[in-house]
Write a protein that holds these residues in place. Structure first.
Motif, PDB file in Angstrom:
ATOM      1  N   ARG A  26      50.526  34.985  55.148  1.00  0.00           N
ATOM      2  CA  ARG A  26      51.738  35.662  55.607  1.00  0.00           C
ATOM      3  C   ARG A  26      52.616  36.049  54.419  1.00  0.00           C
ATOM      4  O   ARG A  26      53.147  37.155  54.358  1.00  0.00           O
ATOM      5  CB  ARG A  26      52.495  34.764  56.588  1.00  0.00           C
ATOM      6  N   SER A  27      52.753  35.139  53.459  1.00  0.00           N
ATOM      7  CA  SER A  27      53.557  35.427  52.275  1.00  0.00           C
ATOM      8  C   SER A  27      52.968  36.597  51.482  1.00  0.00           C
ATOM      9  O   SER A  27      53.699  37.496  51.043  1.00  0.00           O
ATOM     10  CB  SER A  27      53.645  34.179  51.402  1.00  0.00           C
ATOM     11  N   ALA A  28      51.649  36.601  51.304  1.00  0.00           N
ATOM     12  CA  ALA A  28      50.998  37.701  50.577  1.00  0.00           C
ATOM     13  C   ALA A  28      51.139  39.019  51.326  1.00  0.00           C
ATOM     14  O   ALA A  28      51.346  40.079  50.717  1.00  0.00           O
ATOM     15  CB  ALA A  28      49.523  37.365  50.345  1.00  0.00           C
ATOM     16  N   MET A  29      51.031  38.962  52.656  1.00  0.00           N
ATOM     17  CA  MET A  29      51.195  40.184  53.457  1.00  0.00           C
ATOM     18  C   MET A  29      52.626  40.707  53.352  1.00  0.00           C
ATOM     19  O   MET A  29      52.847  41.910  53.201  1.00  0.00           O
ATOM     20  CB  MET A  29      50.818  39.915  54.918  1.00  0.00           C
ATOM     21  N   ASP A  30      53.604  39.792  53.463  1.00  0.00           N
ATOM     22  CA  ASP A  30      55.011  40.193  53.322  1.00  0.00           C
ATOM     23  C   ASP A  30      55.238  40.895  51.989  1.00  0.00           C
ATOM     24  O   ASP A  30      55.880  41.946  51.932  1.00  0.00           O
ATOM     25  CB  ASP A  30      55.941  38.972  53.403  1.00  0.00           C
ATOM     26  N   GLN A  31      54.695  40.319  50.925  1.00  0.00           N
ATOM     27  CA  GLN A  31      54.858  40.884  49.588  1.00  0.00           C
ATOM     28  C   GLN A  31      54.202  42.260  49.487  1.00  0.00           C
ATOM     29  O   GLN A  31      54.766  43.187  48.891  1.00  0.00           O
ATOM     30  CB  GLN A  31      54.268  39.926  48.558  1.00  0.00           C
ATOM     31  N   ALA A  32      53.018  42.421  50.076  1.00  0.00           N
ATOM     32  CA  ALA A  32      52.311  43.704  50.008  1.00  0.00           C
ATOM     33  C   ALA A  32      53.005  44.778  50.838  1.00  0.00           C
ATOM     34  O   ALA A  32      52.973  45.963  50.478  1.00  0.00           O
ATOM     35  CB  ALA A  32      50.869  43.527  50.485  1.00  0.00           C
ATOM     36  N   LEU A  33      53.642  44.389  51.928  1.00  0.00           N
ATOM     37  CA  LEU A  33      54.290  45.362  52.818  1.00  0.00           C
ATOM     38  C   LEU A  33      55.717  45.711  52.400  1.00  0.00           C
ATOM     39  O   LEU A  33      56.232  46.760  52.792  1.00  0.00           O
ATOM     40  CB  LEU A  33      54.291  44.831  54.261  1.00  0.00           C
ATOM     41  N   ARG A  34      56.336  44.854  51.608  1.00  0.00           N
ATOM     42  CA  ARG A  34      57.740  45.063  51.213  1.00  0.00           C
ATOM     43  C   ARG A  34      57.985  46.439  50.583  1.00  0.00           C
ATOM     44  O   ARG A  34      58.946  47.128  50.960  1.00  0.00           O
ATOM     45  CB  ARG A  34      58.192  43.933  50.288  1.00  0.00           C
ATOM     46  N   PRO A  35      57.139  46.914  49.642  1.00  0.00           N
ATOM     47  CA  PRO A  35      57.391  48.236  49.055  1.00  0.00           C
ATOM     48  C   PRO A  35      57.296  49.373  50.084  1.00  0.00           C
ATOM     49  O   PRO A  35      57.836  50.457  49.859  1.00  0.00           O
ATOM     50  CB  PRO A  35      56.287  48.395  48.003  1.00  0.00           C
ATOM     51  N   LEU A  36      56.637  49.122  51.201  1.00  0.00           N
ATOM     52  CA  LEU A  36      56.513  50.134  52.255  1.00  0.00           C
ATOM     53  C   LEU A  36      57.612  49.992  53.304  1.00  0.00           C
ATOM     54  O   LEU A  36      57.619  50.700  54.304  1.00  0.00           O
ATOM     55  CB  LEU A  36      55.135  50.020  52.923  1.00  0.00           C
ATOM     56  N   SER A 112      47.718  49.610  55.539  1.00  0.00           N
ATOM     57  CA  SER A 112      46.348  49.113  55.681  1.00  0.00           C
ATOM     58  C   SER A 112      45.663  48.999  54.326  1.00  0.00           C
ATOM     59  O   SER A 112      44.937  48.032  54.071  1.00  0.00           O
ATOM     60  CB  SER A 112      45.540  50.029  56.611  1.00  0.00           C
ATOM     61  N   ARG A 113      45.911  49.965  53.466  1.00  0.00           N
ATOM     62  CA  ARG A 113      45.341  49.909  52.113  1.00  0.00           C
ATOM     63  C   ARG A 113      45.897  48.714  51.347  1.00  0.00           C
ATOM     64  O   ARG A 113      45.158  47.987  50.684  1.00  0.00           O
ATOM     65  CB  ARG A 113      45.633  51.201  51.358  1.00  0.00           C
ATOM     66  N   ALA A 114      47.198  48.499  51.441  1.00  0.00           N
ATOM     67  CA  ALA A 114      47.829  47.382  50.738  1.00  0.00           C
ATOM     68  C   ALA A 114      47.313  46.040  51.267  1.00  0.00           C
ATOM     69  O   ALA A 114      47.045  45.119  50.494  1.00  0.00           O
ATOM     70  CB  ALA A 114      49.352  47.460  50.882  1.00  0.00           C
ATOM     71  N   LEU A 115      47.137  45.945  52.561  1.00  0.00           N
ATOM     72  CA  LEU A 115      46.677  44.687  53.143  1.00  0.00           C
ATOM     73  C   LEU A 115      45.192  44.455  52.940  1.00  0.00           C
ATOM     74  O   LEU A 115      44.741  43.302  52.922  1.00  0.00           O
ATOM     75  CB  LEU A 115      47.047  44.616  54.620  1.00  0.00           C
ATOM     76  N   SER A 116      44.414  45.522  52.740  1.00  0.00           N
ATOM     77  CA  SER A 116      42.990  45.310  52.457  1.00  0.00           C
ATOM     78  C   SER A 116      42.827  44.645  51.085  1.00  0.00           C
ATOM     79  O   SER A 116      41.908  43.845  50.883  1.00  0.00           O
ATOM     80  CB  SER A 116      42.197  46.613  52.547  1.00  0.00           C
ATOM     81  N   VAL A 117      43.737  44.924  50.163  1.00  0.00           N
ATOM     82  CA  VAL A 117      43.717  44.260  48.864  1.00  0.00           C
ATOM     83  C   VAL A 117      43.965  42.759  49.043  1.00  0.00           C
ATOM     84  O   VAL A 117      43.281  41.922  48.451  1.00  0.00           O
ATOM     85  CB  VAL A 117      44.758  44.888  47.903  1.00  0.00           C
ATOM     86  N   VAL A 118      44.927  42.423  49.902  1.00  0.00           N
ATOM     87  CA  VAL A 118      45.236  41.016  50.181  1.00  0.00           C
ATOM     88  C   VAL A 118      44.027  40.337  50.819  1.00  0.00           C
ATOM     89  O   VAL A 118      43.623  39.249  50.411  1.00  0.00           O
ATOM     90  CB  VAL A 118      46.471  40.897  51.103  1.00  0.00           C
ATOM     91  N   GLU A 119      43.427  40.973  51.811  1.00  0.00           N
ATOM     92  CA  GLU A 119      42.283  40.367  52.490  1.00  0.00           C
ATOM     93  C   GLU A 119      41.094  40.200  51.544  1.00  0.00           C
ATOM     94  O   GLU A 119      40.421  39.174  51.561  1.00  0.00           O
ATOM     95  CB  GLU A 119      41.872  41.181  53.712  1.00  0.00           C
ATOM     96  N   ASN A 120      40.851  41.196  50.714  1.00  0.00           N
ATOM     97  CA  ASN A 120      39.749  41.079  49.757  1.00  0.00           C
ATOM     98  C   ASN A 120      39.983  39.935  48.770  1.00  0.00           C
ATOM     99  O   ASN A 120      39.053  39.206  48.423  1.00  0.00           O
ATOM    100  CB  ASN A 120      39.522  42.392  49.013  1.00  0.00           C
ATOM    101  N   ARG A 121      41.239  39.780  48.322  1.00  0.00           N
ATOM    102  CA  ARG A 121      41.563  38.665  47.425  1.00  0.00           C
ATOM    103  C   ARG A 121      41.366  37.327  48.143  1.00  0.00           C
ATOM    104  O   ARG A 121      40.799  36.387  47.585  1.00  0.00           O
ATOM    105  CB  ARG A 121      43.009  38.798  46.941  1.00  0.00           C
ATOM    106  N   MET A 122      41.780  37.264  49.403  1.00  0.00           N
ATOM    107  CA  MET A 122      41.665  36.040  50.176  1.00  0.00           C
ATOM    108  C   MET A 122      40.199  35.640  50.360  1.00  0.00           C
ATOM    109  O   MET A 122      39.858  34.463  50.316  1.00  0.00           O
ATOM    110  CB  MET A 122      42.323  36.241  51.550  1.00  0.00           C
TER     111      MET A 122
END
Length: 154
Positions: A26-36, A112-122
């Motif tokens: 959730r924290s990583a997703m929040d961080q990835a979505l913040r710029p959007l 979706s692009r930003a969150l795919s980076v998070v999921e791939n890292r996870m």
């Protein structure tokens, strides 16, 4: 069985591991979505609407795991920013069917692009078969808990 036999070290608890992973995700997703300028519930709402346009606020709330009151705030914020549309009055009943605007689809694609980076890292340390197994195991856990409570909702 004594209480000491039931309790185990917290780092060996599946529930604790799930909660820790969930909080970090959730924290990583929040961080990835913040710029959007999106929150996780806003992103989830846009994604569900992409897949199932025309849902009502109540249906979206169930799909996104938030209360109807919270979903109303999410919808109002997204509508005010031009990312989705709802008719001013319902065609029938009380439900206002909701759909993405072109700007909403564009923002969703970026999210979706930003969150795919998070999921791939996870999932980087997992093989493709381990990823499939993890997904299946988590679905089984959710089903077991849903069966116990009598619903698939939070």
């Amino acid at each position: 069985m004594s209480q000491e036999q039931i309790l185990q070290p917290v780092d060996e608890s599946v529930g604790y591991a799930l909660k820790k992973a969930s909080a970090l995700l959730r924290s990583a997703m929040d961080q990835a979505l913040r710029p959007l300028d999106l929150t996780v519930p806003q992103y989830a709402c846009l994604e569900v609407l992409r897949q199932r346009p025309g849902l009502s606020g109540s249906e979206l709330a169930r799909a996104v795991f938030v209360s109807r009151q919270s979903m109303n705030l999410v919808l109002k914020g997204l509508e005010d920013r031009g990312l989705l549309t709802r008719p001013p009055v319902p065609a029938h009943g009380k439900a206002l069917p909701t759909e993405l605007t072109p700007a909403g689809r564009e923002r969703l694609l970026a999210a979706s692009r930003a969150l795919s980076v998070v999921e791939n890292r996870m999932l980087a340390a997992l093989t493709p078969s381990a990823r499939r197994r993890l997904c299946a195991d988590l679905a089984s856990i959710a089903t077991a808990l849903s069966d116990e409570t009598g619903s698939g909702e939070i």
